[in-house]
Design a protein around this motif. Structure first.
Motif, PDB file in Angstrom:
ATOM      1  N   GLN A   1       0.865  -1.182   0.000  1.00 58.08           N
ATOM      2  CA  GLN A   1       0.000   0.000   0.000  1.00 58.08           C
ATOM      3  C   GLN A   1       0.901   1.232   0.000  1.00 58.08           C
ATOM      4  O   GLN A   1       1.790   1.344   0.840  1.00 58.08           O
ATOM      5  CB  GLN A   1      -0.863  -0.008   1.263  1.00 58.08           C
ATOM      6  CG  GLN A   1      -1.689   1.238   1.490  1.00 58.08           C
ATOM      7  CD  GLN A   1      -3.073   1.161   0.849  1.00 58.08           C
ATOM      8  OE1 GLN A   1      -3.563   0.083   0.536  1.00 58.08           O
ATOM      9  NE2 GLN A   1      -3.690   2.302   0.638  1.00 58.08           N
TER      10      GLN A   1
ATOM     11  N   PRO B   1      -3.664   1.860  -3.520  1.00 57.61           N
ATOM     12  CA  PRO B   1      -3.709   0.524  -2.935  1.00 57.61           C
ATOM     13  C   PRO B   1      -3.080  -0.522  -3.844  1.00 57.61           C
ATOM     14  O   PRO B   1      -3.124  -0.394  -5.071  1.00 57.61           O
ATOM     15  CB  PRO B   1      -5.204   0.261  -2.798  1.00 57.61           C
ATOM     16  CG  PRO B   1      -5.831   1.044  -3.892  1.00 57.61           C
ATOM     17  CD  PRO B   1      -4.919   2.210  -4.205  1.00 57.61           C
TER      18      PRO B   1
ATOM     19  N   GLY C   1      -5.971  -3.975  -0.169  1.00 53.96           N
ATOM     20  CA  GLY C   1      -5.568  -2.579  -0.059  1.00 53.96           C
ATOM     21  C   GLY C   1      -6.731  -1.698   0.357  1.00 53.96           C
ATOM     22  O   GLY C   1      -7.846  -2.164   0.548  1.00 53.96           O
ATOM     23  N   ARG C   2      -6.426  -0.416   0.504  1.00 55.32           N
ATOM     24  CA  ARG C   2      -7.439   0.575   0.867  1.00 55.32           C
ATOM     25  C   ARG C   2      -7.478   1.644  -0.207  1.00 55.32           C
ATOM     26  O   ARG C   2      -6.431   2.156  -0.594  1.00 55.32           O
ATOM     27  CB  ARG C   2      -7.039   1.255   2.186  1.00 55.32           C
ATOM     28  CG  ARG C   2      -7.569   0.615   3.437  1.00 55.32           C
ATOM     29  CD  ARG C   2      -6.931   1.280   4.666  1.00 55.32           C
ATOM     30  NE  ARG C   2      -5.535   0.891   4.807  1.00 55.32           N
ATOM     31  CZ  ARG C   2      -4.508   1.716   4.681  1.00 55.32           C
ATOM     32  NH1 ARG C   2      -4.695   2.988   4.410  1.00 55.32           N
ATOM     33  NH2 ARG C   2      -3.271   1.277   4.824  1.00 55.32           N
TER      34      ARG C   2
END
Ligand code: NAD
Length: 957
Positions: A69, A77, A99-100
């Motif tokens: 990330q 991400p 991921g974000r």
């Protein structure tokens, strides 16, 4: 772990970055992966399902493991650490699988460009550079695209040397390192005006007609170094006459126990770390291979200072050059052996090797070798993704132990390693040949001056290997096939054990190959494990389908500049300023802002709408109707087209006259309605609903282009070219006559459903006698430029009340005129709307006709449009309310008879009313039904859907 010297990095500049909270340094030219390895960081991720530590497996976009990330400067991400270029201030964290997404919009720009070329070369390794070089300098437009920051492909990661044959590059017959040849060739290409070398540009999709889409990461992608006026990423939409795919090959792993442990790396990638980045990915390495190329990795690492504990060789003997090289360096080669396990706590500390016995269930005679690095080479897979996406076929080549491209219906060919050519000299020659062929095909002539590609003077050995996939064992629970999805051989065997046979099904069942890397290194390995389980050959099973995108694409790149109001534009009419200045409240209709109502001091919506309605029914009122869709239909077959699309006859319409029409889908359900104006024998103006204008034009084009290409008709949207004002009410004739002294306005001179061209308020105008309110009314059309002047002239008479869409809705509902999309929902026929008269019985055919012969469209209990009068004349039914038969609700599920589609307060009726779709509604006039509203059953009476002026007496004033 950084070597003293070597590598294509700028050692004079230090870059600081943070990973998982710790600060490190690296150099320009590093990737995040090479910088982490240089700092001795081995674990960079945690696996998604099993929570296992994961390290860096490759040195490129095929990375199946080291997905991180990025936190700063902008959150991104799930990027492979092997593709993230290092820059000052980079902050990254390891990922536990997922991921974000960023929570704030990226302030940077994302762009798209279109490009056309004669020859597109994808991949700038030796084959791609030779292909571009062969096609360049001839006047042909050439684009060379490579995903990496620097052209050269695999040449950047080896110590191979080349004898250049072209005096203009580096002097004749000079032996130079491959990477230098790549740099010189690139410089030459960069200097040619018709050649475009796109760095950091990944071709992600290959579509029909050689339409190719690529994503370019500008400068170093996320880096702060990107100038403010440069987009962060740019989508390239390229149309190429010919395409050469020189995309190289991906090395693949072997399935053995613990093959996902940090420290287990693809051999060619470890070699690239040593040569390209000046990093030793380990101090003491074991090599596990079934082919010669891994020996070059062992030798390069040994020469760079690493210890090679042993080469575990599946074959009974390597190629002669490999054996000699090992002997020279004193490296032990364990032939006929396999690695049975990689061991270590969080990272590799030792390797178990044993003798492979084909008859035995597992390898025997295990020996433990201390090592912090295990180089694996199970063979090479040509990067055939784009070839396959183009529609090309692939076959499994037994000798090469991999899939290779065969043929494609598009103007494309593969070259170099992408085609299964695995020697450097072979790739250079093959690339040049492909470049020449592409050039000649694109130009349509033979080219006499031909480029002579260079030869390799030292190169990676490529004695044909053995395709080796799986180390036999009794427990397959840690033999990883797809580390990113945590899929093991045991999972694949579970799938085949459950009876699955197709690799496509097994892919879905196990999720192997569905991660972020889309199985670049694991896909064929999965097939081979399935083949092993089923006793089939890899060739019989084949690979799974390769789909775009080749590599993940950010949403921002796909959106480009289509963000905010550019994504969903606000459309306003030519009269918008006046509406704003006069206090209109607006309603969104599609992208349009339409005046909803014009409240006066102290008025709420109800009061304003009742006043506006009364003005239209008793005096004069005007509405901005400019948003109605308008399509110009012209050509000798225009009438024929309209006859086929509308349910009623349009060809019989006289020039000067207007007809209402309905269009249906092939299923007979109402799609749109509007009026058709005949301007000349071969010329019509069609109006559509505001929301459907684009869809109707699309519909016309689709039929014209796919089913009726012989019809000679052109359809053009003219919605924005006209401003339209509806002048409505019993006094409208008088007002119009005052503004248009040349117009004969009597009902006899200017009858209903006809049009006239005349000056109104001194402006050239087309006036139509159309009514969507039932009152005497005119729709006055002028060019958009004149719209405001016309409207102002009308308002300056002091006699006219402006009204908005809410009043329009009430007026039309009182007359039972349905609104497509409000009173219909795609399941309603014209007959259901009480408009059987609009469906021609005479026409041989039209879109939807056959459906009216189906039993379903003739059902007596179809939902039909009716009017509803609540027994309490002040009660406003909510739109959407259901209707039931009895005064008491039965146990659920309650059978519903239909629902309310429109509901208003009527000034003309002095009460509330509604329209509804009710099962068998046309036979229910006078029946009492109930609408459950807020726990109460509200009684209503069913009436005709035409509640006001049913005999149509008011339309002539
Ligand atoms: P290459 O691997 O050198 O170059 C391919 C390039 O294409 C790479 O830079 C890659 O990043 C890029 N690329 C791939 N897909 C892309 C995409 N979709 N968009 C943009 N760029 C993309 O390939 P080559 O030119 O065919 O040369 C292959 C070299 O590797 C030769 O030197 C060959 O000897 C060697 N090789 C050797 C063996 C062996 O067994 N010894 C096996 C395979 C390859």
């Amino acid at each position: 772990m950084r070597r003293e010297n070597g590598g294509r990095i700028d050692r004079g500049t230090t870059l600081r970055f943070t990973f998982d909270g710790s600060e490190y340094t690296g150099h320009p030219g590093d990737t995040l992966a090479s910088a982490l390895l240089a700092n001795g960081v081995r674990q960079v991720a945690t696996s998604v399902k099993l929570g296992r530590p994961r390290g860096i497996v490759s040195a490129g976009g095929e990375e199946p493991s080291a997905v991180v990330q990025i936190e700063a400067p902008f959150p991104e991400p799930m990027l492979p650490a092997t593709t993230v270029e290092l820059y000052e201030g980079l902050v990254a964290t390891s990922l536990p699988g997922q991921g974000r997404l960023a929570t704030e919009p990226d302030p940077a720009r994302y762009d798209a460009v279109h490009a056309h070329c004669d020859v597109l070369v994808v991949g700038a390794g030796p084959a791609g550079l030779a292909a571009a070089r062969a096609a360049a300098g001839t006047g042909a437009r050439v684009i060379l695209a490579d995903e990496r920051s620097e052209p050269g492909g695999s040449l950047l990661g080896t110590r191979e040397t080349i004898t250049e044959s072209e005096p203009d590059v580096l002097g004749p017959q000079e032996v130079i390192p491959g990477a230098e040849w790549a740099a010189a060739t690139t410089a030459l290409l960069d200097g040619l005006p018709e050649v475009r070398v796109l760095r950091r540009t990944t071709v992600i999709g290959y579509y029909d007609d050689n339409y190719v889409v690529a994503v370019e990461r500008r400068t170093n992608h996320l880096g702060a170094a990107a100038p403010a006026d440069v987009a962060r990423e740019r989508v390239w939409r390229i149309r190429a006459k010919r395409v050469v795919l020189a995309t190289g090959a991906h090395e693949r792993s072997i399935a053995f126990a613990g093959n996902d442990l940090p420290g287990v790396m693809l051999a060619g990638s470890a070699r690239a770390y040593a040569n390209r980045y000046g990093v030793l990915p380990g101090e003491r390495a074991v090599v596990f291979t079934a082919n010669d190329s891994a020996y070059a990795a062992a030798f390069d690492l040994a020469d760079a200072g690493a210890q090679i504990a042993a080469i575990v060789e599946v074959r009974s003997a390597p190629g002669a050059a490999c054996a000699a090289g090992a002997r020279e360096r004193g490296i032990e080669v364990l032939t006929g052996h396999v690695v049975t396990a990689a061991q270590g706590d969080g990272q590799l500390s030792s390797v178990l090797a044993g003798r492979l016995r084909p008859e035995a269930e597992a390898a025997v005679g295990e020996r433990e070798l201390a090592a912090d690095l295990l180089l694996v080479s199970g063979g090479w897979n040509p990067v055939a993704h784009l070839f396959s996406q183009a529609g090309g076929t692939l076959r499994y080549d037994e000798a090469l132990g991999t899939i290779v491209p065969v043929a494609c219906r598009q103007a494309v060919e593969a070259a170099g390693a992408a085609k299964g050519v695995f020697t450097l000299t072979g790739c250079l020659a093959d690339g040049a040949e492909a470049g020449h062929r592409a050039l000649e095909a694109a130009l349509g002539t033979a080219v006499s001056e031909r480029y002579t590609p260079p030869r390799a003077t030292t190169e990676t050995p490529t004695a044909p290997g053995t395709a080796f996939w799986l180390v036999p064992a009794t427990d397959y629970g840690a033999h990883f096939v797809d580390p990113q999805r945590d899929v093991t051989v045991a999972d694949v065997l579970r799938a085949t054990g459950a009876g699955l046979r197709s690799v496509e099904h097994i892919k879905r069942y196990t999720t192997a190959g569905t991660a972020h890397d889309q199985g670049k290194t694991s896909g064929l390995l999965t097939t081979a494990i399935v083949a092993h389980a089923l006793g089939a050959s890899v060739g019989e099973l084949g690979s799974t389908t390769f789909r775009a995108p080749y590599a993940p694409v950010s949403f921002a790149a796909l959106a480009g500049r289509d963000r905010g109001s550019l994504h969903d534009p606000v459309r306003v009419t030519a009269l918008h300023e006046w509406h704003v200045a006069n206090g209109a409240l607006f309603e969104n209709v599609g992208q349009w802002k339409r005046p909803w109502y014009y409240p006066r001091e102290g008025e709420d919506m109800e009061a304003a709408v009742l006043r506006e309605c009364a003005a239209a029914r008793e005096g004069v009122a005007a509405m901005d109707a400019s948003t109605l869709g308008k399509i110009d239909v012209i050509g000798p077959d225009a009438a024929e087209l309209l006859d086929r699309l509308y349910t009623n006859l349009m060809s019989s319409l006289a020039v000067g006259a207007i007809r209402y029409g309905v269009m249906c889908r092939p299923d007979g359900m109402v799609f749109d309605d509007g009026t058709v104006i005949r301007l000349a024998e071969d010329h019509f103006l069609v109006t559509t609903t505001t929301g459907n204008a684009a869809a109707v034009l699309d519909w016309m084009e689709e039929w014209l282009q796919t089913e009726w290409p012989t019809l000679r008709v052109h359809c053009t949207s003219v919605t924005e070219q006209w401003a339209t004002v509806a002048l409505v009410g019993p006094g409208s004739r008088e007002v119009l006559s005052g503004l248009a002294p040349d117009l004969a306005v009597s009902a006899a001179d200017f009858p209903f459903m006809s049009w006239r061209e005349v000056e109104v308020a001194g402006l050239p105008a087309r006036v139509c006698r159309i009514s969507f309110s039932g009152e005497l009314a005119y729709e006055i059309n002028v060019t958009s430029w004149d719209g405001l002047r016309l409207w102002t002239a009308i308002m300056d008479t002091g006699l006219v009340t402006p009204y908005g869409t809410e009043t329009m809705h009430v007026l039309r509902a009182e007359k039972g005129y349905p609104i497509v999309g409000q009173d219909t929902d795609g399941t309603v026929t014209p007959q259901d709307l009480g408009m059987a008269w609009v469906v021609s019985k005479k026409k041989p055919d039209f879109v939807g006709k056959r459906s009216f012969a189906r039993a379903d469209t003739a059902r007596a209990d179809r939902k039909q449009l009716v009017g509803l009068l609540p027994e309490d004349p002040g009660f406003l039914l909510p739109e959407g309310a259901h209707l039931v038969a009895g005064a008491e609700l039965p146990e659920p599920p309650v059978p519903t008879l239909g629902h309310v589609t429109s509901s208003y307060r009527s000034a003309a009726l002095g009460r509330t009313f509604a329209l509804a779709l009710v099962s068998g509604g046309q036979g229910r006039a006078g029946e009492r039904l109930y609408a459950p509203v807020g726990g109460v059953l509200v009684p209503v009476t069913v009436t005709s859907h035409v509640l006001y002026d049913p005999e149509g007496a008011r339309r002539d004033g």
